[in-house]
Write an enzyme that holds these catalytic residues in place. Structure first.
Site, short mmCIF file in Angstrom:
data_model
loop_
_atom_site.label_atom_id
_atom_site.label_comp_id
_atom_site.label_asym_id
_atom_site.label_seq_id
_atom_site.Cartn_x
_atom_site.Cartn_y
_atom_site.Cartn_z
N SER A 1 -6.29 7.88 1.50
CA SER A 1 -6.55 7.04 0.33
C SER A 1 -5.57 5.88 0.22
O SER A 1 -4.44 5.95 0.71
CB SER A 1 -6.46 7.90 -0.94
N GLY A 2 -6.04 4.83 -0.47
CA GLY A 2 -5.16 3.73 -0.82
C GLY A 2 -4.47 3.94 -2.14
O GLY A 2 -3.73 3.07 -2.61
N ASP A 3 -4.70 5.08 -2.77
CA ASP A 3 -4.06 5.40 -4.04
C ASP A 3 -3.84 6.91 -4.08
O ASP A 3 -3.86 7.57 -3.05
CB ASP A 3 -4.91 4.90 -5.21
N ASP A 4 -3.64 7.48 -5.27
CA ASP A 4 -3.37 8.91 -5.37
C ASP A 4 -4.54 9.73 -4.83
O ASP A 4 -5.71 9.42 -5.09
CB ASP A 4 -3.12 9.29 -6.83
N SER B 1 -1.50 9.31 2.06
CA SER B 1 -1.51 8.17 1.13
C SER B 1 -0.14 7.49 1.16
O SER B 1 0.73 7.80 0.35
CB SER B 1 -1.84 8.64 -0.29
#
Length: 481
Positions: free
Chosen positions: A263-266, A297
């Site tokens: 992911s690019g976030d949490d 991540s």
């Protein structure tokens, strides 16, 4: 004649004849089965919280899986038709066969299963005209990307019960690149759509799917209860904006297990509303279990609690987690104005490989929805338990920052070994405005985590209700409409 008069030889011939006939019969049966499978669009088994009495294929409603024809109308027509088979009719299943099915948003119905074949790909349309704009969430007060409304999610449902979204690892492709570009260029009028959002609903299962390139968050259950999210693979570029994996939000009794997320976030972000809107709505996320999760991540957390946690977060249990090349393992994000609480958090069996921080808590998180937030709304962070963890190649063991005058309390860390990287910070533990204890932790924690040798941090032994929910084996046998 001599052969036929020999009992032994005759018996051997009979056995051989029986075997040959059995072989030929098996071939014919298998041939018929293959023919049957191909001609009535399949029969197979799958696991679900509910089996269905009625089935249909998207192609029965004009669906075309060529990757260019819009299937938005076909999906909604099919679901509207199948909605007649409610709980009294045994429920219904919509089968998405192999193909590339371009579609805009569509709404689900109760007592319903959406099933994606392993070679089925839902392609989210990039035509904004196929995305309705809906009101902001009441516990947020506005959209996350922009003031006002938000684009509806690709798969959406509200006020539902008994809904299953599953497959044998079929794919949902959000084609998020165009949305990410608009976000970076500041060209968004409304908040980007999610891939799956279920609101005000109960008895939900999302399982055995691959989700790729969501425009924003991937899976967002909100204001809902009794939720199982299982066997999901989520993939997004590690620099894509806000592509959170799974975000349980103001939900009760949720189970997230056996998922793989890049992911690019949490990877998992636990939420419950934003500042004064979340405080007023007052619906916490509680009774949440997360287990057997693998996360990559580099810019965010494996499990984040907050930052939108103004309705409260309580009784979260995470175990058997693998973090690889991620910014932080468990991160608590809050700040003045959030209000609410994060308490009774239990984490064990965490393995971390290449991390910036193993532990990170911050009471200095900003990002307010507007200028109406209350400076006296101070969050409560207490009873946070981490145990039985190992980490390697870590830049900094912990960054723990409470709120001046309102420290984070009841922090317990036990049986944790952190191997620092050759580029590690000289200060491995940075602690301010926190209180707690530690036991058998390497490297030595900060003084605020007083050493109590032999202490084992808590982890509840009793199951949450959602842990005792069993899925059943169902069979799909396609039929003509």
């Amino acid at each position: 004649m001599e052969l036929l008069n020999s009992p032994t030889k005759l018996h051997v011939m009979k056995v051989v004849l029986v075997l040959v006939l059995a072989f030929l019969s098996a071939k014919n049966v298998n041939g018929r089965r293959r023919h049957h499978h191909n001609n009535i669009k399949g029969c197979f088994e799958y696991s679900a919280i509910s089996c269905r009495a009625h089935t249909a294929s998207l192609t029965d409603f004009g669906g075309v899986g060529d990757g260019t024809t819009s299937n938005t109308k076909a999906f909604q027509t099919a679901i509207d038709h199948l909605s007649q088979y409610g709980s009294s009719g045994g429920g219904s299943l919509l089968y998405v066969p192999p193909g590339k099915w371009l579609t805009g948003s569509f709404n689900l119905t109760s007592h319903f299963t959406l099933f994606l074949h392993q070679d089925a790909v839902l392609l989210a349309t990039q035509d904004e005209n196929e995305w309705a704009v809906i009101d902001p969430l009441p516990s947020y007060g506005r959209g996350r990307d922009a003031d006002g409304g938000r684009y509806i999610s690709l798969i959406f449902g509200t006020n539902l019960t008994d809904v299953v979204i599953t497959g044998n690892n079929g794919t949902i492709n959000g084609q998020g690149g165009v949305w990410w570009d608009k976000f970076h260029k500041g060209e968004l009028t409304y908040t980007r759509p999610y891939l799956i959002e279920i609101m005000y609903s109960t008895n939900i299962q999302i399982s055995n799917l691959t989700l790729i390139d969501s425009p924003s968050w991937n899976v967002h259950p909100i204001y809902s209860s009794n939720i199982i999210i299982q066997g999901i693979t989520i993939l997004a570029p590690v620099r894509s904006p806000n592509t959170d994996g799974i975000n349980p939000d103001s939900c009760t009794n949720t189970r997230i297990e056996d998922c793989y997320i890049v992911s690019g976030d949490d990877c998992v972000a636990v939420k419950s509303g934003w500042d004064e809107y979340g405080i007023a709505y007052g619906m916490p996320t509680k009774q949440l279990v997360i287990r057997r999760l693998t996360c990559i991540s580099p810019t965010s957390a494996v499990i984040a609690l907050g930052s939108e946690m103004s309705g409260g977060i309580q009784d979260v249990r995470a175990e058997d987690i693998l973090a690889i090349n991620s910014e932080s393992g468990v991160r608590i994000k809050t700040g003045i104005g959030r209000g609410g609480y994060v308490k009774d958090i239990y984490v064990k069996g965490f393995t971390m490989k290449t991390m910036k921080w193993a532990f990170w808590m911050t009471g200095n998180y900003g990002s307010h929805p507007d200028d109406k937030w209350d400076p006296n709304a101070i969050p409560i962070i207490q009873n946070i338990n981490y145990r039985d963890m190992v980490a390697e190649n870590v830049t900094m063991a912990a960054r723990l920052e409470g709120i001046s005058g309102d420290p984070f309390t009841g922090i317990c860390i036990s049986n944790v070994t952190i191997e620092m990287s050759k580029f590690a910070k000289k200060l491995s533990w940075n602690c301010t405005d926190i209180e707690g204890i530690s036991s058998d932790v390497t490297p030595q924690p900060c003084d605020a985590l007083a050493v109590q040798g032999g202490k084992t941090c808590d982890f509840p032994e009793e199951n949450l209700p959602i842990e005792d929910v069993k899925v059943q084996l169902c069979s799909y046998r396609a039929n003509y409409m």
